[in-house]
Design a protein around this motif. Structure first.
Motif, PDB file in Angstrom:
ATOM      1  N   ASN A  57      31.223  26.964  42.452  1.00  0.00           N
ATOM      2  CA  ASN A  57      32.406  27.500  41.781  1.00  0.00           C
ATOM      3  C   ASN A  57      32.183  28.917  41.284  1.00  0.00           C
ATOM      4  O   ASN A  57      33.040  29.789  41.448  1.00  0.00           O
ATOM      5  N   LEU A  58      31.027  29.169  40.660  1.00  0.00           N
ATOM      6  CA  LEU A  58      30.781  30.499  40.090  1.00  0.00           C
ATOM      7  C   LEU A  58      30.507  31.534  41.177  1.00  0.00           C
ATOM      8  O   LEU A  58      30.829  32.715  41.006  1.00  0.00           O
ATOM      9  N   GLY A  59      29.912  31.115  42.283  1.00  0.00           N
ATOM     10  CA  GLY A  59      29.561  32.065  43.334  1.00  0.00           C
ATOM     11  C   GLY A  59      30.589  32.188  44.430  1.00  0.00           C
ATOM     12  O   GLY A  59      30.289  32.737  45.491  1.00  0.00           O
ATOM     13  N   LEU A  60      31.812  31.715  44.210  1.00  0.00           N
ATOM     14  CA  LEU A  60      32.834  31.709  45.252  1.00  0.00           C
ATOM     15  C   LEU A  60      33.105  33.095  45.806  1.00  0.00           C
ATOM     16  O   LEU A  60      33.285  33.276  47.010  1.00  0.00           O
TER      17      LEU A  60
ATOM     18  N   LEU B 166      24.248  32.857  35.954  1.00  0.00           N
ATOM     19  CA  LEU B 166      24.082  32.423  34.560  1.00  0.00           C
ATOM     20  C   LEU B 166      24.397  33.553  33.597  1.00  0.00           C
ATOM     21  O   LEU B 166      24.998  33.330  32.533  1.00  0.00           O
ATOM     22  N   ALA B 167      24.009  34.785  33.955  1.00  0.00           N
ATOM     23  CA  ALA B 167      24.311  35.929  33.094  1.00  0.00           C
ATOM     24  C   ALA B 167      25.817  36.164  33.007  1.00  0.00           C
ATOM     25  O   ALA B 167      26.344  36.506  31.943  1.00  0.00           O
ATOM     26  N   SER B 168      26.517  35.962  34.121  1.00  0.00           N
ATOM     27  CA  SER B 168      27.974  36.121  34.112  1.00  0.00           C
ATOM     28  C   SER B 168      28.623  35.076  33.221  1.00  0.00           C
ATOM     29  O   SER B 168      29.553  35.378  32.452  1.00  0.00           O
ATOM     30  N   ALA B 169      28.139  33.834  33.307  1.00  0.00           N
ATOM     31  CA  ALA B 169      28.685  32.779  32.455  1.00  0.00           C
ATOM     32  C   ALA B 169      28.440  33.086  30.986  1.00  0.00           C
ATOM     33  O   ALA B 169      29.327  32.926  30.136  1.00  0.00           O
ATOM     34  N   ASP B 170      27.243  33.561  30.648  1.00  0.00           N
ATOM     35  CA  ASP B 170      26.941  33.898  29.253  1.00  0.00           C
ATOM     36  C   ASP B 170      27.816  35.051  28.769  1.00  0.00           C
ATOM     37  O   ASP B 170      28.273  35.064  27.618  1.00  0.00           O
ATOM     38  N   ALA B 171      28.070  36.022  29.665  1.00  0.00           N
ATOM     39  CA  ALA B 171      28.811  37.217  29.240  1.00  0.00           C
ATOM     40  C   ALA B 171      30.233  36.867  28.803  1.00  0.00           C
ATOM     41  O   ALA B 171      30.736  37.420  27.818  1.00  0.00           O
ATOM     42  N   VAL B 172      30.900  35.943  29.514  1.00  0.00           N
ATOM     43  CA  VAL B 172      32.294  35.618  29.185  1.00  0.00           C
ATOM     44  C   VAL B 172      32.405  34.434  28.239  1.00  0.00           C
ATOM     45  O   VAL B 172      33.510  33.994  27.918  1.00  0.00           O
ATOM     46  N   GLY B 173      31.273  33.888  27.814  1.00  0.00           N
ATOM     47  CA  GLY B 173      31.306  32.780  26.857  1.00  0.00           C
ATOM     48  C   GLY B 173      31.316  31.411  27.504  1.00  0.00           C
ATOM     49  O   GLY B 173      31.657  30.419  26.847  1.00  0.00           O
ATOM     50  N   ALA B 174      30.935  31.335  28.797  1.00  0.00           N
ATOM     51  CA  ALA B 174      30.916  30.048  29.490  1.00  0.00           C
ATOM     52  C   ALA B 174      29.519  29.461  29.625  1.00  0.00           C
ATOM     53  O   ALA B 174      29.340  28.426  30.265  1.00  0.00           O
ATOM     54  N   GLY B 175      28.510  30.109  29.020  1.00  0.00           N
ATOM     55  CA  GLY B 175      27.134  29.654  29.185  1.00  0.00           C
ATOM     56  C   GLY B 175      26.915  28.245  28.654  1.00  0.00           C
ATOM     57  O   GLY B 175      26.284  27.411  29.311  1.00  0.00           O
TER      58      GLY B 175
ATOM     59  N   ALA C 236      36.674  30.300  35.751  1.00  0.00           N
ATOM     60  CA  ALA C 236      37.327  31.332  36.567  1.00  0.00           C
ATOM     61  C   ALA C 236      36.926  32.725  36.109  1.00  0.00           C
ATOM     62  O   ALA C 236      36.704  33.626  36.930  1.00  0.00           O
ATOM     63  N   LEU C 237      36.839  32.928  34.810  1.00  0.00           N
ATOM     64  CA  LEU C 237      36.419  34.238  34.287  1.00  0.00           C
ATOM     65  C   LEU C 237      34.994  34.564  34.709  1.00  0.00           C
ATOM     66  O   LEU C 237      34.690  35.688  35.131  1.00  0.00           O
ATOM     67  N   ALA C 238      34.083  33.591  34.579  1.00  0.00           N
ATOM     68  CA  ALA C 238      32.699  33.817  34.987  1.00  0.00           C
ATOM     69  C   ALA C 238      32.602  34.078  36.481  1.00  0.00           C
ATOM     70  O   ALA C 238      31.790  34.889  36.948  1.00  0.00           O
ATOM     71  N   ARG C 239      33.429  33.396  37.275  1.00  0.00           N
ATOM     72  CA  ARG C 239      33.439  33.578  38.727  1.00  0.00           C
ATOM     73  C   ARG C 239      33.786  35.011  39.088  1.00  0.00           C
ATOM     74  O   ARG C 239      33.141  35.632  39.939  1.00  0.00           O
TER      75      ARG C 239
END
Length: 590
Positions: free
Chosen positions: A425-428, A439-448, A475-478
């Motif tokens: 899902n995150l790497g779509l 993982l860094a992208s998820a942490d940045a938008v608050g999805a970590g 979706a934001l982290a993606r």
């Protein structure tokens, strides 16, 4: 590519299956060719000559040939799915593309007409193609084989038999255009009825609130009546067709019965040949002609009408990809105008806008004023009625599609999560992203924290496994992990609380590129560098402080949302910019 070209191309791609069907057709046609001949031999050399055993042997051969034909028919059915199912998939993709490119789609409701095209018209094409490959093909093979067999057995009957058949086929061909028009009218009536009923049912609450039940019921009644009238006209035309073909199939048999005795008496035919000719006509050609006519009406006509209707609604203009590559990723809007329909009041009118690298724009205004429409225009999903949207100096819709999808991303309010791993899902939108980047992208938008609760990147995820807000975080982290340089958030944080929304917007603002936020809360405007106020005919563009003093609409919106004055320091640090390549841990504190 048009739907008709797509149809032909999809069939050509299944040529191996077509070769197999041809071989099966030859095997299936064996009984039709040999039936009359074997009956002739059973009579003339067996029963008629007083040798019942020989007659039984020829009839046994008839049974073996029939088994071979049945085996050929079985092979046809086994091969059918390999040809038809890929065709259906290709047509469904074409319909979906047509719906997505519809210049005037239904607003705030399901596209019942589009659903009807997928569930009815595409299935008609699928079933009709299957019917042609099984029924019409088999009937043509049977008819040709029967006529060829009739020539070998009773050539003297060929001319009187062929004449009425040709007359019937000619009259039937003359009736086909009328049948096609009536079948098309029925298809349009079906689609209109589906759209009308869908619109009424989806808006039932509003219908009841307005006391419009009688009008809604009348609209449905009218649509259903029109559908019934169209179906009746098709049935009437079908009855006329049945009479013509019935005469064409029955008259040859009567002529053969009248002429055969005289031919036998004169020695031009043997009794076995006469009986064999009747077998060809009564048990093979007559049913084949009836079936072929029925198939032409119920299958070929429906196929033609469905393909035409799909062509009207599913054809997408030929891509103009490759006409130009953008020089940079800045956006320039000039004289942009768009309305939902030729006679509709434009929701975007004569808009000029410039967004360079590092821009952070919030779009605010009353609900339904055209904010989401603007997001579609900026990303190339909608075509302007007037004006231009330039991406790096090139009209955004003329940028090669693959490149445009890499550079520009729109996150809608309803986030999409598909079944698979969290990594999938995150790497779509970035197949080369490493686990650390995801993982860094998820942490940045608050999805970590959400990713960790789901079991990390290897955790399995389905649409029903997360809430609407959690789906928005994914979706934001993606998109954060994607290479997109222009990001449009169309109320993409509407299911998040204000703190989570602020964190996500700050992360994208610090990411670099261009950020456009269709504001769900007016706090988004306070975090933005510039604000675009949409209010019907008038628009205003400026900073938060500037608009408070010169835009009465913006000041009114802000007073309704936050009566207390907002300190200037509340915005401090919210519009800082860092390059896109800076790691997440170097972003400003959240």
């Amino acid at each position: 590519m048009s739907v008709r070209r797509l149809y032909r191309s999809a069939l050509r791609e299944q040529w191996r299956g077509g070769v197999v069907l041809l071989g099966c057709s030859v095997l299936e046609g064996v009984p039709a060719f040999f039936s009359g001949r074997l009956v002739e031999l059973a009579v003339d050399r067996g029963f008629g000559a007083g040798r019942a055993g020989i007659g039984l042997v020829w009839l046994g051969a008839f049974g073996v040939v029939a088994l071979l034909g049945a085996f050929g028919s079985r092979l046809v059915w086994r091969q059918l799915g390999k040809v038809v199912e890929p065709l259906r998939d290709a047509l469904v993709r074409a319909v979906v593309r047509g719906v997505l490119h519809d210049p005037s789609p239904p607003r705030n409701s399901a596209d019942a007409s589009g659903v009807a095209r997928i569930t009815q018209h595409v299935e008609v094409v699928r079933d009709a193609t299957g019917g042609l490959l099984v029924q019409a093909r088999g009937m043509v093979v049977t008819t040709v084989a029967a006529l060829a067999g009739l020539v070998t057995v009773a050539g003297a009957l060929m001319l009187p038999v062929a004449a009425p058949v040709l007359v019937a086929v000619t009259v039937f061909a003359f009736l086909l255009p009328s049948l096609a028009r009536r079948q098309r009218a029925l298809a349009l009536a079906d689609e209109h009825a589906a759209a009308t009923v869908g619109a009424v049912l989806s808006g039932m609450r509003d219908v009841v609130a307005c006391g419009a039940e009688p009008l809604a019921g009348l609209a449905i009644d009218d649509a259903v009546d029109a559908q019934a009238r169209a179906a009746t006209r098709v049935a009437q035309a079908g009855a006329a067709r049945a009479v013509v073909i019935g005469l064409g199939a029955f008259v040859p048999l009567v002529l053969a019965l009248l002429l055969a005795p005289g031919l036998v008496r004169r020695g031009e035919l043997t009794a076995g040949a006469a009986l064999g000719a009747l077998v060809y006509l009564a048990t093979t050609m007559e049913p084949a002609l009836r079936g072929l006519a029925s198939t032409a009406t119920t299958v070929v006509l429906r196929l033609m009408v469905a393909l035409r209707r799909l062509a009207e609604t599913a054809e997408v203009p030929e891509p103009v990809d490759g006409q130009g590559r953008p020089r940079g990723v800045d956006l320039h809007v000039r004289g942009l105008t768009f309305g939902w329909g030729a006679a509709a009041e434009p929701v975007v009118r004569d808009l000029d806008l410039d967004l360079g690298l590092g821009a952070h724009l919030a779009v605010v205004g009353p609900s339904g004023i055209g904010k989401s429409t603007l997001s579609g225009l900026l990303t190339g999903l909608l075509e302007p009625q007037a004006g231009r949207v330039l991406l790096g100096g090139v009209p955004v819709r003329e940028v090669p599609a693959e490149l445009r999808h890499q550079l520009v991303t729109l996150i809608p309010q309803e986030a999409y999560v598909f079944a698979g791993t969290v990594r999938d899902n995150l790497g779509l939108f970035n197949a080369t992203a490493t686990d650390a980047q995801l993982l860094a992208s998820a942490d940045a938008v608050g999805a970590g924290e959400l990713v960790r609760r789901l079991g990390g990147l290897d955790g399995e995820l389905g649409h029903g496994d997360v809430s609407a807000g959690q789906a928005q975080l994914i979706a934001l982290a993606r998109v954060y992990a994607s290479p997109a340089r222009i990001v449009v958030l169309d109320e993409a944080t509407s299911h998040l609380d204000p703190v989570a929304e602020a964190r996500a917007e700050r992360a994208f603002a610090a990411r670099g590129g261009i950020l456009v936020v269709i504001a769900h809360r007016l706090s988004s405007a306070m975090r933005a560098e510039r604000v675009l106020v949409m209010d019907g005919r008038e628009t205003a563009l400026g900073s938060h402080e500037e608009l408070l003093t010169r835009s009465s609409r913006y000041a009114e919106l802000m007073r309704a949302w936050a009566p207390a004055p907002v300190p200037r320091h509340a915005k401090a640090g919210l519009t800082s910019r860092v390059p896109l390549t800076v790691p997440a841990e170097h972003h400003p504190p959240q």
